[in-house]
Structures are given as C-alpha cells and as structure tokens.
Design a protein around this motif. Structure first.
Motif, short mmCIF file in Angstrom:
data_model
loop_
_atom_site.label_atom_id
_atom_site.label_comp_id
_atom_site.label_asym_id
_atom_site.label_seq_id
_atom_site.Cartn_x
_atom_site.Cartn_y
_atom_site.Cartn_z
N GLU A 93 -38.67 28.20 13.46
CA GLU A 93 -37.78 29.36 13.60
C GLU A 93 -37.13 29.73 12.25
O GLU A 93 -37.00 30.91 11.93
CB GLU A 93 -36.70 29.06 14.64
N ALA A 94 -36.77 28.71 11.49
CA ALA A 94 -36.19 28.98 10.17
C ALA A 94 -37.22 29.65 9.27
O ALA A 94 -36.91 30.60 8.54
CB ALA A 94 -35.70 27.67 9.54
N ARG A 154 -39.76 31.42 10.22
CA ARG A 154 -39.99 32.79 10.71
C ARG A 154 -38.86 33.72 10.27
O ARG A 154 -39.10 34.84 9.77
CB ARG A 154 -40.09 32.74 12.24
N ALA A 155 -37.64 33.27 10.44
CA ALA A 155 -36.48 34.09 10.05
C ALA A 155 -36.54 34.40 8.55
O ALA A 155 -36.35 35.55 8.14
CB ALA A 155 -35.19 33.37 10.41
N ALA A 156 -36.80 33.38 7.75
CA ALA A 156 -36.84 33.59 6.30
C ALA A 156 -37.94 34.57 5.91
O ALA A 156 -37.74 35.43 5.04
CB ALA A 156 -37.03 32.25 5.59
N GLY A 210 -38.78 22.89 16.97
CA GLY A 210 -38.98 24.31 16.72
C GLY A 210 -38.03 24.92 15.72
O GLY A 210 -38.19 26.08 15.32
N VAL A 211 -37.00 24.17 15.29
CA VAL A 211 -36.04 24.72 14.33
C VAL A 211 -36.74 25.08 13.02
O VAL A 211 -36.49 26.13 12.43
CB VAL A 211 -34.86 23.75 14.09
N LEU A 234 -39.40 36.95 7.90
CA LEU A 234 -39.14 38.31 8.39
C LEU A 234 -38.01 38.99 7.62
O LEU A 234 -37.99 40.21 7.47
CB LEU A 234 -38.81 38.27 9.88
N LEU A 235 -37.08 38.20 7.14
CA LEU A 235 -35.94 38.78 6.41
C LEU A 235 -36.21 38.83 4.90
O LEU A 235 -35.31 39.11 4.12
CB LEU A 235 -34.68 37.97 6.70
N GLU A 236 -37.46 38.51 4.53
CA GLU A 236 -37.88 38.57 3.13
C GLU A 236 -37.01 37.68 2.24
O GLU A 236 -36.61 38.06 1.14
CB GLU A 236 -37.87 40.02 2.63
N LEU A 237 -36.73 36.49 2.77
CA LEU A 237 -35.95 35.52 2.00
C LEU A 237 -36.84 34.49 1.33
O LEU A 237 -36.35 33.59 0.65
CB LEU A 237 -34.94 34.80 2.91
N GLY A 238 -38.14 34.60 1.52
CA GLY A 238 -39.06 33.62 0.95
C GLY A 238 -39.24 32.42 1.87
O GLY A 238 -39.17 32.55 3.09
N GLU A 239 -39.45 31.27 1.27
CA GLU A 239 -39.64 30.04 2.06
C GLU A 239 -38.31 29.34 2.24
O GLU A 239 -37.55 29.19 1.27
CB GLU A 239 -40.59 29.09 1.34
N TRP A 240 -38.03 28.88 3.45
CA TRP A 240 -36.75 28.22 3.64
C TRP A 240 -36.80 26.83 3.03
O TRP A 240 -37.83 26.15 3.05
CB TRP A 240 -36.36 28.20 5.11
N ARG A 241 -35.70 26.43 2.47
CA ARG A 241 -35.61 25.13 1.79
C ARG A 241 -34.67 24.16 2.51
O ARG A 241 -35.02 23.00 2.72
CB ARG A 241 -35.11 25.32 0.35
#
Lengths: 275, 111
Positions: free
Chosen positions: A207-208, A210-212, A203-204, A214-221
């Motif tokens: 969760e990453a 989702r966080a990215a 689930g990490v 919702l915080l408008e950080l784009g796609e997590w890399r």
C-alpha cells in the motif's frame, strides 16, 4: 561584535536572499541573543530548506535552547543533505555523548575529524570519548563452557537466534507480505500480540508503494509513526518484507531513523541466509 | 479558517488537506494545481488506518503523527480531532520539522 552584527543585519535587510544570514545567526548565537538567532535561522531555512549550513545553524541554536531532540533532527537533516558535513557530525556526536552512546559518538567524531581535520575541539572530544570507552572496557570474563555444536542447517523459525546482533533487538519485527512474523518480537507485549501486529502489517508495504507511486513520490523508503507511548519505524528490506522497529516515545524519531539502515541491512542478510 | 494556506506557504509543501478519517473524503484543501487532493486524501487515509490498527495492536494507542518518506517526496498525516485527518504532501527537500510544527497548530484549529 555588535558593530558586525549591525552591519550584517543591514546587509540582510537590504538583500533578504543573501547567505549572510548564516554568519549573522552564528554571531547572534555566540552573543547569547538566542531568540534573534533562532529567528534568523528559521527565516534562512524558509528560503533555503535544502542548505545544510542553515540546518546546522538552527541545530546549534536549538542546543543553546536545550532542545536536544529538535537539534538532533536538524543535524540529521543536515547529514541527509550533506553526509560529510563535519559540523553536523560534531553536533550529533555531542548529543550521543550526552545520551551515553559512546560508540555512536566516536563514529560521528571520526567522521567530523575527516571533514574538519584542524578542529581542536574534535580532537579533544575524540581523546575524551576514547578514554571513557577504555575505562568502561571490562576485564575478560572467565572462560565460558564450550558452546553447543552448531545445529545442522535447516529452515529457520522465529524462535531461532539470528547471526546479526542487531536483529536480537526486542522491539523489532520482520514480517512477510502475508502478515506472518519471520523474526523478532515485541518484548513489552509478548509473542501473541507480536503476531497480531504482524498480521495488521500485511499489505502495508504494497500500500505504501502504491501510494508513493500514484502520488509521484518515487519509491517509499520509511514510514515513521508516533503514538503517545511508542514510536514505530517501518522500512522494507525487500519488496516482500517489512521491518518494524519499536522504541519508546521519548527517543527522537531522527535517532531511530539513524539505526534503521543497519537493521535493514541485517534483515536482508538474514533473509538471504534463511531463504 | 482552516489554516491550510499557512502549510502550503512552507517551501516544498505541495498541498494540505483535511479529510474524513473514516472515508477519506476531503472537507477542505489548499493544493497546487498539479496535486489531486482527493487521491492524496484517499491513499493517505487508507494507509493511516492500517498503521493505526497496528499501533493499537501493539498497545501504543492512537497515532499522533505519520511520516512516509519516499525518494522524491513525503506524505505527512496527523489527527485533527476525532473525525478528521490533516494530510500534507511535500517535495523531498521539505523541512519536516517545520511542517510538523505547523501541522500541530492547524490540527488544533480544525479540531
């Protein structure tokens, strides 16, 4: 040189936003005034955090301070901003040479030579690295017994050897969304613990993401996690899987990050084959 | 004095906050108007807890720094004593090395 430093210092004082700090910082560095060079570089970086040359300048100052880890991080940042930056490739090649990783040094020197074809230092370093690699080439081993026949195609298990050498790494786990270990192990702690770590990572990735989002950080890399004894680097080869790379805490995070791209690609290929 | 303002003074840093490690509730913050500090803290704390558990399972001990890098920005987390987390949200161009050094100073103040 001191007249020129005075002139550039005055010019920068009159116009703090001027890019003259690059020239001034380099001249101060060459004059051995490292504290002043560091100050100029940091002030320049605070104004121009996206300027590759500013990171390159600071990296060179850090090398003079013998702070090689931080220098690596700065050159790594330079290459993120400008993947063809010859100075950064040259600097990172020097650090890889120092660390004994000649293949990586050669790769970066070749990239540096592409960007700075007239640089004699790079040409000399290329000659040295190639000569050293030739020295280290061992004579061919005696013929080995014939390998066992390839097993018939079937479902892969974590115990089966993958085709990509990079995935043979003993500090690497490929985990699915349900927290099951698909590939790899953590040699220092054993397979039982590796399974526990895989379960903890369930689930990490979601969760990453989702966080990215919702915080408008784009796609997590990537996610880098540091602890007193180890550095952990996570990246998602696919939406449903997570790759964990574990290294000693003494290895700079920037250096781990450099190798991650290849591991992620290898994991993708393995998933395509295994799937 | 929490020193959070010094973090938001770094170019590219959108916000910095101290939050309870257990529940993610913000105890101090310095954020731009467009940043929802409570949401940042809640999401960062949850992610940090998960990764802390994995690091402990791997016998790596407590985490000392977490850096999530995304296409448009970054999330940085560091412990600030036994009960708090220091969280920074930043644009993608931020100098992570500088932010990290400043976070270490602020975390020491807050601990």
């Amino acid at each position: 040189m001191s007249d020129e430093i005075r002139r550039l210092t005055a010019e920068l004082a009159a116009d703090p936003g001027s890019l003259v700090f690059l020239r001034l910082g380099e001249m101060l560095r060459q004059a051995g005034r490292l504290e002043a060079a560091a100050k100029v570089a940091i002030q320049g970086l605070s104004r121009y955090p996206d300027l590759p040359g500013a990171h390159d300048l600071y990296a060179r100052v850090l090398v003079d301070h013998q702070d090689f880890e931080s220098a690596f991080d700065e050159w790594d940042m330079t290459l993120r901003l400008d993947p063809n930056h010859g100075g950064a490739h040259k600097g990172i090649a020097f650090l890889f040479w120092k660390a004994g990783d000649l293949q990586s040094a050669l790769r970066h020197l070749n990239a540096a030579a592409d960007d700075l074809p007239g640089d004699g230092q790079i040409a000399a370093a290329l000659t040295r690295v190639r000569a050293r690699l030739a020295e280290l080439e061992k004579p061919a081993p005696p013929p080995a017994p014939a390998p066992p026949p390839e097993p018939a195609a079937g479902p892969s298990t974590p115990a089966e050897a993958p085709r990509d050498d990079i995935l043979r790494d003993e500090g690497l786990l490929l985990v699915d969304a349900a927290g099951l270990r698909l590939l790899g192990t953590l040699s220092s702690v054993g397979d039982g613990i590796a399974d526990q770590v895989a379960a903890d990572l369930a689930g990490v990735s979601r969760e990453a993401a989702r966080a990215a989002r919702l915080l408008e950080l784009g796609e997590w890399r990537t996610i880098a996690v540091e602890s007193p004894t180890a550095n952990y680097f996570l990246a998602p080869p696919t939406d449903e899987t997570l790759l964990l790379i574990v290294r000693s805490a003494t290895l700079p995070m920037g250096r781990i990050a450099l190798g991650t791209g290849r591991a992620v690609e290898a994991a993708r290929r393995w998933l395509e084959t295994a799937g | 004095m929490t020193g959070l303002d010094t973090l938001t003074g770094i170019p590219g840093v959108r916000g910095a906050m101290l939050a309870n490690r257990d529940d993610g509730i913000v105890v101090a913050e310095s954020v731009r108007e467009d940043v929802d500090g409570a949401a940042v803290a809640a999401l960062a704390t949850s992610l940090a807890r998960r990764l802390e558990a994995a690091a402990r399972s791997a016998q790596g001990g407590s985490t000392t720094f977490l850096h999530l890098q995304a296409t448009d920005g970054a999330l940085l987390v560091a412990p600030a004593g036994p009960e708090l987390l220091l969280i920074v949200i930043a644009d993608k161009g931020v100098n992570v090395g500088r932010a990290r050094l400043e976070m270490a100073r602020v975390a020491e103040l807050a601990a």
